[in-house]
Motif scaffolding. Structure first.
Motif, PDB file in Angstrom:
ATOM      1  N   LEU A  40      -8.935  -0.117  -1.615  1.00  0.00           N
ATOM      2  CA  LEU A  40      -7.777   0.193  -2.466  1.00  0.00           C
ATOM      3  C   LEU A  40      -6.805   1.120  -1.732  1.00  0.00           C
ATOM      4  N   ILE A  41      -7.356   2.131  -1.046  1.00  0.00           N
ATOM      5  CA  ILE A  41      -6.509   3.106  -0.351  1.00  0.00           C
ATOM      6  C   ILE A  41      -5.684   2.414   0.735  1.00  0.00           C
ATOM      7  N   GLY A  42      -6.340   1.546   1.521  1.00  0.00           N
ATOM      8  CA  GLY A  42      -5.636   0.824   2.591  1.00  0.00           C
ATOM      9  C   GLY A  42      -4.480   0.014   2.033  1.00  0.00           C
ATOM     10  N   SER A  43      -4.728  -0.647   0.907  1.00  0.00           N
ATOM     11  CA  SER A  43      -3.685  -1.468   0.290  1.00  0.00           C
ATOM     12  C   SER A  43      -2.562  -0.603  -0.281  1.00  0.00           C
ATOM     13  N   ALA A  44      -2.930   0.486  -0.982  1.00  0.00           N
ATOM     14  CA  ALA A  44      -1.922   1.337  -1.640  1.00  0.00           C
ATOM     15  C   ALA A  44      -1.069   2.107  -0.632  1.00  0.00           C
ATOM     16  N   PHE A  45      -1.685   2.623   0.433  1.00  0.00           N
ATOM     17  CA  PHE A  45      -0.938   3.407   1.421  1.00  0.00           C
ATOM     18  C   PHE A  45      -0.016   2.524   2.251  1.00  0.00           C
ATOM     19  N   GLY A  46      -0.392   1.241   2.386  1.00  0.00           N
ATOM     20  CA  GLY A  46       0.476   0.290   3.088  1.00  0.00           C
ATOM     21  C   GLY A  46       0.834   0.776   4.481  1.00  0.00           C
ATOM     22  N   GLU A  47       2.145   0.793   4.770  1.00  0.00           N
ATOM     23  CA  GLU A  47       2.593   1.200   6.108  1.00  0.00           C
ATOM     24  C   GLU A  47       2.972   2.672   6.157  1.00  0.00           C
ATOM     25  N   GLY A  48       2.704   3.382   5.054  1.00  0.00           N
ATOM     26  CA  GLY A  48       2.935   4.822   5.063  1.00  0.00           C
ATOM     27  C   GLY A  48       4.387   5.229   4.942  1.00  0.00           C
ATOM     28  N   ASN A  51       5.366   8.516  -0.439  1.00  0.00           N
ATOM     29  CA  ASN A  51       4.238   9.222  -1.060  1.00  0.00           C
ATOM     30  C   ASN A  51       3.509   8.251  -1.978  1.00  0.00           C
ATOM     31  N   VAL A  52       2.191   8.299  -1.943  1.00  0.00           N
ATOM     32  CA  VAL A  52       1.394   7.440  -2.831  1.00  0.00           C
ATOM     33  C   VAL A  52       0.196   8.245  -3.307  1.00  0.00           C
ATOM     34  N   ILE A  53      -0.157   8.101  -4.583  1.00  0.00           N
ATOM     35  CA  ILE A  53      -1.434   8.645  -5.076  1.00  0.00           C
ATOM     36  C   ILE A  53      -2.193   7.468  -5.654  1.00  0.00           C
ATOM     37  N   ILE A  54      -3.450   7.356  -5.293  1.00  0.00           N
ATOM     38  CA  ILE A  54      -4.286   6.303  -5.884  1.00  0.00           C
ATOM     39  C   ILE A  54      -5.618   6.913  -6.281  1.00  0.00           C
ATOM     40  N   SER A  55      -6.136   6.496  -7.429  1.00  0.00           N
ATOM     41  CA  SER A  55      -7.465   6.954  -7.825  1.00  0.00           C
ATOM     42  C   SER A  55      -8.411   5.756  -7.902  1.00  0.00           C
ATOM     43  N   PRO A  56      -9.278   5.597  -6.893  1.00  0.00           N
ATOM     44  CA  PRO A  56     -10.273   4.521  -6.949  1.00  0.00           C
ATOM     45  C   PRO A  56     -11.184   4.684  -8.166  1.00  0.00           C
ATOM     46  N   THR A  57     -11.513   5.938  -8.509  1.00  0.00           N
ATOM     47  CA  THR A  57     -12.380   6.204  -9.660  1.00  0.00           C
ATOM     48  C   THR A  57     -11.678   5.784 -10.954  1.00  0.00           C
ATOM     49  N   GLY A  58     -10.382   6.091 -11.064  1.00  0.00           N
ATOM     50  CA  GLY A  58      -9.603   5.676 -12.235  1.00  0.00           C
ATOM     51  C   GLY A  58      -9.493   4.165 -12.328  1.00  0.00           C
ATOM     52  N   LYS A 223       1.286   4.835  11.470  1.00  0.00           N
ATOM     53  CA  LYS A 223       0.387   3.666  11.405  1.00  0.00           C
ATOM     54  C   LYS A 223      -0.937   3.952  12.107  1.00  0.00           C
ATOM     55  N   SER A 224      -0.863   4.678  13.231  1.00  0.00           N
ATOM     56  CA  SER A 224      -2.105   5.033  13.951  1.00  0.00           C
ATOM     57  C   SER A 224      -2.925   6.005  13.115  1.00  0.00           C
ATOM     58  N   PHE A 225      -2.230   6.942  12.448  1.00  0.00           N
ATOM     59  CA  PHE A 225      -2.932   7.904  11.590  1.00  0.00           C
ATOM     60  C   PHE A 225      -3.651   7.176  10.450  1.00  0.00           C
ATOM     61  N   LEU A 226      -2.957   6.213   9.834  1.00  0.00           N
ATOM     62  CA  LEU A 226      -3.558   5.493   8.698  1.00  0.00           C
ATOM     63  C   LEU A 226      -4.817   4.734   9.111  1.00  0.00           C
ATOM     64  N   SER A 258       3.544   6.003  -9.563  1.00  0.00           N
ATOM     65  CA  SER A 258       3.298   4.914 -10.512  1.00  0.00           C
ATOM     66  C   SER A 258       3.063   3.657  -9.682  1.00  0.00           C
ATOM     67  N   LEU A 259       1.833   3.173  -9.718  1.00  0.00           N
ATOM     68  CA  LEU A 259       1.410   2.128  -8.793  1.00  0.00           C
ATOM     69  C   LEU A 259       1.058   0.846  -9.546  1.00  0.00           C
ATOM     70  N   GLU A 260       1.575  -0.290  -9.055  1.00  0.00           N
ATOM     71  CA  GLU A 260       1.186  -1.587  -9.634  1.00  0.00           C
ATOM     72  C   GLU A 260      -0.260  -1.868  -9.197  1.00  0.00           C
ATOM     73  N   LEU A 261      -1.154  -2.082 -10.155  1.00  0.00           N
ATOM     74  CA  LEU A 261      -2.572  -2.237  -9.809  1.00  0.00           C
ATOM     75  C   LEU A 261      -2.963  -3.641  -9.351  1.00  0.00           C
ATOM     76  N   ALA A 262      -2.257  -4.676  -9.848  1.00  0.00           N
ATOM     77  CA  ALA A 262      -2.692  -6.052  -9.530  1.00  0.00           C
ATOM     78  C   ALA A 262      -2.824  -6.312  -8.020  1.00  0.00           C
ATOM     79  N   PRO A 263      -1.776  -6.025  -7.201  1.00  0.00           N
ATOM     80  CA  PRO A 263      -1.921  -6.314  -5.768  1.00  0.00           C
ATOM     81  C   PRO A 263      -3.007  -5.472  -5.093  1.00  0.00           C
ATOM     82  N   VAL A 264      -3.246  -4.263  -5.613  1.00  0.00           N
ATOM     83  CA  VAL A 264      -4.265  -3.385  -5.037  1.00  0.00           C
ATOM     84  C   VAL A 264      -5.668  -3.903  -5.384  1.00  0.00           C
ATOM     85  N   LEU A 265      -5.852  -4.314  -6.636  1.00  0.00           N
ATOM     86  CA  LEU A 265      -7.172  -4.804  -7.067  1.00  0.00           C
ATOM     87  C   LEU A 265      -7.520  -6.164  -6.453  1.00  0.00           C
ATOM     88  N   GLU A 266      -6.483  -6.908  -6.053  1.00  0.00           N
ATOM     89  CA  GLU A 266      -6.750  -8.182  -5.360  1.00  0.00           C
ATOM     90  C   GLU A 266      -7.532  -7.945  -4.072  1.00  0.00           C
TER      91      GLU A 266
END
Length: 360
Positions: A40-48, A51-58, A223-226, A258-266
């Motif tokens: 999920l983090i890889g998908s949400a952070f994208g190319e960096g 700012n992005v916040i993602i909660s895998p637990t949520g 990108k290298s950091f990610l 505010s993150l769209e979940l569908a593409p991340v959960l895919e």
């Protein structure tokens, strides 16, 4: 032992810090959660780029609700994605909540972190969001009458066990513009590689910590950091952190995402729930699918007025200096197992005074 981190005592460096005994079952659950988390983090952070916040637990809490409403292949997909781990306790400790909404869903059970609500009651969905993330305005979720809406939300107030002394907060350059920076020094668990500096800050909430990951060199492309933020590296850091004297400087922050979940959960194989013919019949009269899915999070890290004698004496010889004055990542975790509750990529720190302090 099935631990309940809400009841662990919060004195000293919490009992369930890294040195705590972790059972094989806890370790297995943490590994399953973090495998899910890094996808999920890889998908949400994208190319960096932002700012992005993602909660895998949520997200896992939201998927559990969906699993209960699903049947057949849709339910199998969700079960496979969750790999048997439960995120409920970690969600409860961090104040994360989830809700699933349908036209004729049972009215929300008040007070539960995971609820089922009805879209028929005017403004109920917005009210739920505002309760989950106080001060939130203007998040709209498009969903038609017959389909479902899935929400995950939370306000993550990160309060260190040793507060950052507000008299030490001072402007520092971040990407060319000045920003208030928090300063702390003393013993922290830390680890350094050629690529990153990792520091762990115990939080006042028992059993939780903030893990800060900063590129070791400011010339490193984002990108290298990610690429460094991988499950493999995470378990290496988990084993390698040792207590040492650290001088730490972090931006003061109030971030909202505010993150769209569908593409991340895919990315974890959950696709059918978002397509027509999803077979989510248990909540709707007719076959329905999830049309709107969002995760709305706010993350806050600030300073406090430290009473005389309460502030730790500055470290005389810090053997590590960590200044997060370039894009970096934050992880809200349970330090004993390394389980990730939430992660944030900070490309440009933001801070606004709370409403109460702004009014004359």
């Amino acid at each position: 032992s099935n631990m309940d981190i809400r009841n662990s005592s919060g004195l000293g460096l919490n009992d369930r810090s890294s040195s705590a005994r972790v059972t094989p079952a806890e370790e297995k659950a943490a590994t399953a959660l973090n495998t899910f988390a890094f996808k999920l983090i890889g998908s949400a952070f994208g190319e960096g780029k932002t700012n992005v916040i993602i909660s895998p637990t949520g997200a896992a809490l939201a998927l559990r609700l969906l699993e209960e409403a699903a049947e057949g292949p849709t339910q199998v997909e969700i079960k496979n994605a969750l790999r048997g781990f439960r995120a409920d306790k970690l969600a409860a400790t961090t104040g994360l909540r989830a809700s699933l909404w349908s036209q004729d869903g049972a009215p929300g059970q008040e007070g539960r972190p995971a609820t089922v609500g009805s879209l028929k009651s005017e403004g109920a969905l917005e009210k739920w969001l505002e309760e989950s993330v106080p001060g939130l305005e203007g998040v709209r979720l498009q969903t038609s009458q017959e389909n479902l809406a899935l929400l995950s939300a939370g306000r993550l107030q990160l309060k260190p066990q040793r507060p950052f002394d507000q008299t030490l907060t001072k402007p520092t350059l971040f990407g060319g513009s000045e920003h208030p920076f928090l300063h702390g020094s003393g013993a922290y668990r830390a680890f350094v590689t050629k690529a990153v500096q990792v520091v762990e800050i115990p939080l006042a909430e028992a059993g939780l910590a903030l893990r800060v990951v900063v590129p070791a060199d400011e010339r490193v492309p984002i990108k290298s950091f990610l690429k460094e933020l991988s499950e493999k590296n995470w378990s290496l850091w988990q084993r390698s952190l040792i207590e040492q004297q650290v001088d730490l400087a972090l931006p003061k922050m109030r971030l909202r995402s505010s993150l769209e979940l569908a593409p991340v959960l895919e990315k974890v194989g959950v696709k059918k729930a978002f397509l027509s013919g999803a077979g989510l019949k248990k909540l709707a009269n007719a076959p329905a699918h999830v049309e709107g899915a969002k995760q709305v999070l706010q993350l806050e890290l600030g300073d406090a007025k430290v009473e005389e004698g309460m502030a730790p004496a500055p470290a005389t010889t810090a053997n590590l200096k960590v200044i997060a004055n370039r894009p970096f990542a934050l992880f809200l975790i349970e330090p004993a197992t390394g389980s990730i509750a939430a992660a944030a990529l900070v490309v440009k720190p933001e801070w606004s005074e709370p409403e109460a302090q702004r009014q004359p």
